[in-house]
Design an enzyme around this catalytic site. Structure first.
Site, PDB file in Angstrom:
ATOM      1  N   THR A 136       0.823  -1.201   0.000  1.00 49.29           N
ATOM      2  CA  THR A 136       0.000   0.000   0.000  1.00 49.29           C
ATOM      3  C   THR A 136       0.861   1.256   0.000  1.00 49.29           C
ATOM      4  O   THR A 136       1.756   1.409   0.836  1.00 49.29           O
ATOM      5  CB  THR A 136      -0.926   0.026   1.226  1.00 49.29           C
ATOM      6  OG1 THR A 136      -1.723  -1.150   1.227  1.00 49.29           O
ATOM      7  CG2 THR A 136      -1.837   1.244   1.186  1.00 49.29           C
ATOM      8  N   LYS A 161      -1.655  -1.183  -3.725  1.00 50.77           N
ATOM      9  CA  LYS A 161      -2.876  -0.511  -3.280  1.00 50.77           C
ATOM     10  C   LYS A 161      -2.522   0.944  -3.025  1.00 50.77           C
ATOM     11  O   LYS A 161      -1.516   1.241  -2.359  1.00 50.77           O
ATOM     12  CB  LYS A 161      -3.466  -1.158  -2.029  1.00 50.77           C
ATOM     13  CG  LYS A 161      -4.880  -0.675  -1.755  1.00 50.77           C
ATOM     14  CD  LYS A 161      -5.620  -1.540  -0.765  1.00 50.77           C
ATOM     15  CE  LYS A 161      -5.510  -0.969   0.621  1.00 50.77           C
ATOM     16  NZ  LYS A 161      -6.556  -1.519   1.529  1.00 50.77           N
ATOM     17  N   LYS A 163      -3.647   4.737  -1.740  1.00 46.78           N
ATOM     18  CA  LYS A 163      -4.563   5.576  -0.981  1.00 46.78           C
ATOM     19  C   LYS A 163      -4.817   6.871  -1.749  1.00 46.78           C
ATOM     20  O   LYS A 163      -3.903   7.462  -2.334  1.00 46.78           O
ATOM     21  CB  LYS A 163      -3.974   5.898   0.394  1.00 46.78           C
ATOM     22  CG  LYS A 163      -3.744   4.680   1.281  1.00 46.78           C
ATOM     23  CD  LYS A 163      -5.050   4.079   1.758  1.00 46.78           C
ATOM     24  CE  LYS A 163      -4.812   2.982   2.794  1.00 46.78           C
ATOM     25  NZ  LYS A 163      -6.066   2.413   3.305  1.00 46.78           N
ATOM     26  N   ASP A 192      -8.004   2.934  -2.870  1.00 48.64           N
ATOM     27  CA  ASP A 192      -8.700   2.978  -1.580  1.00 48.64           C
ATOM     28  C   ASP A 192      -8.949   4.419  -1.170  1.00 48.64           C
ATOM     29  O   ASP A 192      -8.007   5.156  -0.857  1.00 48.64           O
ATOM     30  CB  ASP A 192      -7.869   2.258  -0.516  1.00 48.64           C
ATOM     31  CG  ASP A 192      -8.611   2.110   0.804  1.00 48.64           C
ATOM     32  OD1 ASP A 192      -9.784   2.527   0.884  1.00 48.64           O
ATOM     33  OD2 ASP A 192      -8.021   1.566   1.753  1.00 48.64           O
ATOM     34  N   GLU A 220     -11.963   0.751  -3.334  1.00 46.55           N
ATOM     35  CA  GLU A 220     -12.353   0.344  -1.969  1.00 46.55           C
ATOM     36  C   GLU A 220     -12.986   1.492  -1.199  1.00 46.55           C
ATOM     37  O   GLU A 220     -12.481   2.622  -1.205  1.00 46.55           O
ATOM     38  CB  GLU A 220     -11.101  -0.159  -1.235  1.00 46.55           C
ATOM     39  CG  GLU A 220     -11.357  -0.726   0.143  1.00 46.55           C
ATOM     40  CD  GLU A 220     -10.099  -1.325   0.749  1.00 46.55           C
ATOM     41  OE1 GLU A 220     -10.129  -1.641   1.958  1.00 46.55           O
ATOM     42  OE2 GLU A 220      -9.091  -1.472   0.030  1.00 46.55           O
ATOM     43  N   ASP A 245     -15.108  -1.913   3.023  1.00 46.90           N
ATOM     44  CA  ASP A 245     -14.135  -2.141   4.104  1.00 46.90           C
ATOM     45  C   ASP A 245     -14.726  -1.667   5.422  1.00 46.90           C
ATOM     46  O   ASP A 245     -15.245  -2.454   6.210  1.00 46.90           O
ATOM     47  CB  ASP A 245     -12.827  -1.425   3.794  1.00 46.90           C
ATOM     48  CG  ASP A 245     -11.801  -1.551   4.926  1.00 46.90           C
ATOM     49  OD1 ASP A 245     -12.031  -2.335   5.872  1.00 46.90           O
ATOM     50  OD2 ASP A 245     -10.769  -0.865   4.878  1.00 46.90           O
ATOM     51  N   LYS A 269     -10.924  -7.667   8.102  1.00 48.87           N
ATOM     52  CA  LYS A 269      -9.765  -7.367   8.959  1.00 48.87           C
ATOM     53  C   LYS A 269     -10.047  -7.916  10.354  1.00 48.87           C
ATOM     54  O   LYS A 269     -11.121  -7.664  10.912  1.00 48.87           O
ATOM     55  CB  LYS A 269      -9.511  -5.860   9.028  1.00 48.87           C
ATOM     56  CG  LYS A 269      -9.072  -5.240   7.718  1.00 48.87           C
ATOM     57  CD  LYS A 269      -8.918  -3.731   7.849  1.00 48.87           C
ATOM     58  CE  LYS A 269      -8.492  -3.097   6.530  1.00 48.87           C
ATOM     59  NZ  LYS A 269      -8.482  -1.613   6.605  1.00 48.87           N
ATOM     60  N   ILE A 299      -1.989  -1.121  10.865  1.00 49.53           N
ATOM     61  CA  ILE A 299      -0.534  -1.174  11.046  1.00 49.53           C
ATOM     62  C   ILE A 299      -0.293  -2.085  12.239  1.00 49.53           C
ATOM     63  O   ILE A 299      -0.306  -1.665  13.390  1.00 49.53           O
ATOM     64  CB  ILE A 299       0.052   0.229  11.281  1.00 49.53           C
ATOM     65  CG1 ILE A 299      -0.312   1.152  10.121  1.00 49.53           C
ATOM     66  CG2 ILE A 299       1.568   0.143  11.436  1.00 49.53           C
ATOM     67  CD1 ILE A 299       0.231   0.732   8.775  1.00 49.53           C
ATOM     68  N   ASP A 322      -3.920  -7.952   1.544  1.00 49.05           N
ATOM     69  CA  ASP A 322      -3.315  -6.655   1.850  1.00 49.05           C
ATOM     70  C   ASP A 322      -2.757  -6.703   3.269  1.00 49.05           C
ATOM     71  O   ASP A 322      -3.282  -6.083   4.194  1.00 49.05           O
ATOM     72  CB  ASP A 322      -4.372  -5.549   1.698  1.00 49.05           C
ATOM     73  CG  ASP A 322      -3.804  -4.161   1.944  1.00 49.05           C
ATOM     74  OD1 ASP A 322      -2.629  -3.928   1.583  1.00 49.05           O
ATOM     75  OD2 ASP A 322      -4.530  -3.306   2.493  1.00 49.05           O
ATOM     76  N   ASP A 324       0.462  -5.949   4.115  1.00 50.46           N
ATOM     77  CA  ASP A 324       1.766  -5.343   3.901  1.00 50.46           C
ATOM     78  C   ASP A 324       2.358  -4.662   5.120  1.00 50.46           C
ATOM     79  O   ASP A 324       3.507  -4.235   5.100  1.00 50.46           O
ATOM     80  CB  ASP A 324       1.674  -4.347   2.751  1.00 50.46           C
ATOM     81  CG  ASP A 324       0.555  -3.329   2.954  1.00 50.46           C
ATOM     82  OD1 ASP A 324      -0.277  -3.528   3.856  1.00 50.46           O
ATOM     83  OD2 ASP A 324       0.509  -2.340   2.205  1.00 50.46           O
TER      84      ASP A 324
END
Length: 353
Positions: A136, A161, A163, A192, A220, A245, A269, A299, A322, A324
């Site tokens: 991302t 990905k 932002k 996203d 997203e 999401d 998530k 994170i 995702d 990452d």
């Protein structure tokens, strides 16, 4: 019997390799609540939580308090041989507070896999296998984002990905086109907006990105999490797949989205779902309704990311990954939970997490 003797939480912090900015906030450090559960027979399980005020509505302080002051007493003396009951106790102990519950759930699943002598992936029904993730790009100036994109493609990432949502649509589109040109048509792009647009603006955005003829996998969360009517309108109008999401935390949220025909894809998530048990239910519901899923992350620590990667490896309906965050921090663990190989996450094959 596998009796829980103790459950404790502690805060750990690691710096990020660079600040990470979305349409909602900027993050400079990884702050997690690490959970340790010890059984009377000496087995030890680990979990971790990353609260997020703008997504899950809690903080590091509240997460730690829920772990130590609510969930620890609730599970003291519980018998892990009655696993489903213990998981139900976690969810019944307090309303909301999903990251704290996720950390405890992950530790419980870690212990369950250890007791059965299998890796967590095996407990979830599959063999241990590599998990390929995207990377991302946080919001920055366009040149910085292009340089980051090129660096990560050179490092082996096949999907990025990106932002967006803080600029006018024309500027966002120009930025995505510039990044796409810099990395080439073989690299998949995932956009996203993190709820940044109104429904009207999102309709204009999906039309513009559709016409741009870029290798985009999905857009997203283009609108506010609670705006299912707007999300449904965007999904209906868009030639590109729309992923939900922030609109999906629970099984009931997924049901509502499906009934409203409000998305093409769902991002799961563990910090939103309060752990693996609800995530598995959401994925099964989506699969039954022809909706593919992605597993994403905050994170987060390697501890929770390993659980998320095991979920990916065990579920055929999870088509996008995702995870990452494991590449973004300087977390120093005595025993790593993951090994990294370019864009692949390699899970441990020992029993447990």
């Amino acid at each position: 019997m596998s009796i829980i003797r103790s459950l404790t939480g502690a805060v750990k912090t690691a710096s990020l390799t660079h600040p990470f900015t979305t349409a909602k906030h900027t993050v400079n450090t990884m702050q997690s609540v690490y959970v340790t559960i010890t059984l009377a027979d000496g087995h030890i399980g680990h979990g971790a939580a990353t609260p997020n005020e703008v997504v899950t509505g809690d903080t590091l302080t509240t997460c730690l308090a829920v772990v130590n002051d609510v969930l620890a007493p609730a599970l003291q003396g519980a018998d892990l041989d009655d696993f489903n009951t213990v998981i139900a106790q976690v969810h019944a102990a307090i309303t909301g507070n999903t990251p704290a519950k996720a950390a405890v759930e992950i530790a419980l699943y870690d212990l369950r896999a250890q007791l059965l002598g299998v890796p967590l992936t095996g407990l979830l029904g599959a063999r241990v296998q590599p998990v390929e993730t995207d990377y991302t790009l946080g919001i920055a100036d366009t040149n910085t984002m292009i340089q980051a994109a090129q660096a990560h493609v050179a490092a082996g990432f096949k999907a990025l990905k990106i932002k967006l949502g803080t600029l006018p649509l024309e500027a966002d589109l120009a930025r995505i086109q510039a990044i796409a040109a810099a990395v080439g048509p073989a690299i998949r792009l995932r956009l996203d907006a993190n709820q940044a647009w109104s429904a009207k603006a999102a309709l204009n955005a999906v039309a513009a990105f559709s016409q741009a003829d870029l290798p985009i996998d999905f857009i997203e969360q283009p609108v506010a999490a609670a705006d299912l009517t707007g999300l449904a309108a965007v999904t209906k109008a868009s030639k590109l797949p729309i992923m939900a999401d922030e609109s999906v935390h629970t099984f009931r949220d997924a049901q509502a989205l499906i009934q409203a025909q409000a998305c093409d894809l769902v991002n799961i998530k563990l910090m939103k779902t309060a752990g693996l048990s609800e995530a598995l239910k959401i994925n099964a519901l989506c699969e039954a309704n022809g909706i593919a899923c992605m597993v994403g992350c905050m994170i987060e620590s390697q501890v929770s990311l390993a659980a998320a990667a095991a979920l990916v490896a065990s579920q055929a309906n999870i088509k996008f990954v995702d995870l990452d965050a494991v590449f973004m921090s300087n977390e120093d663990l005595a025993v790593p939970y993951l090994t990294l190989d370019h864009d692949q996450i390699l899970l441990n094959q020992a029993p447990g997490l």
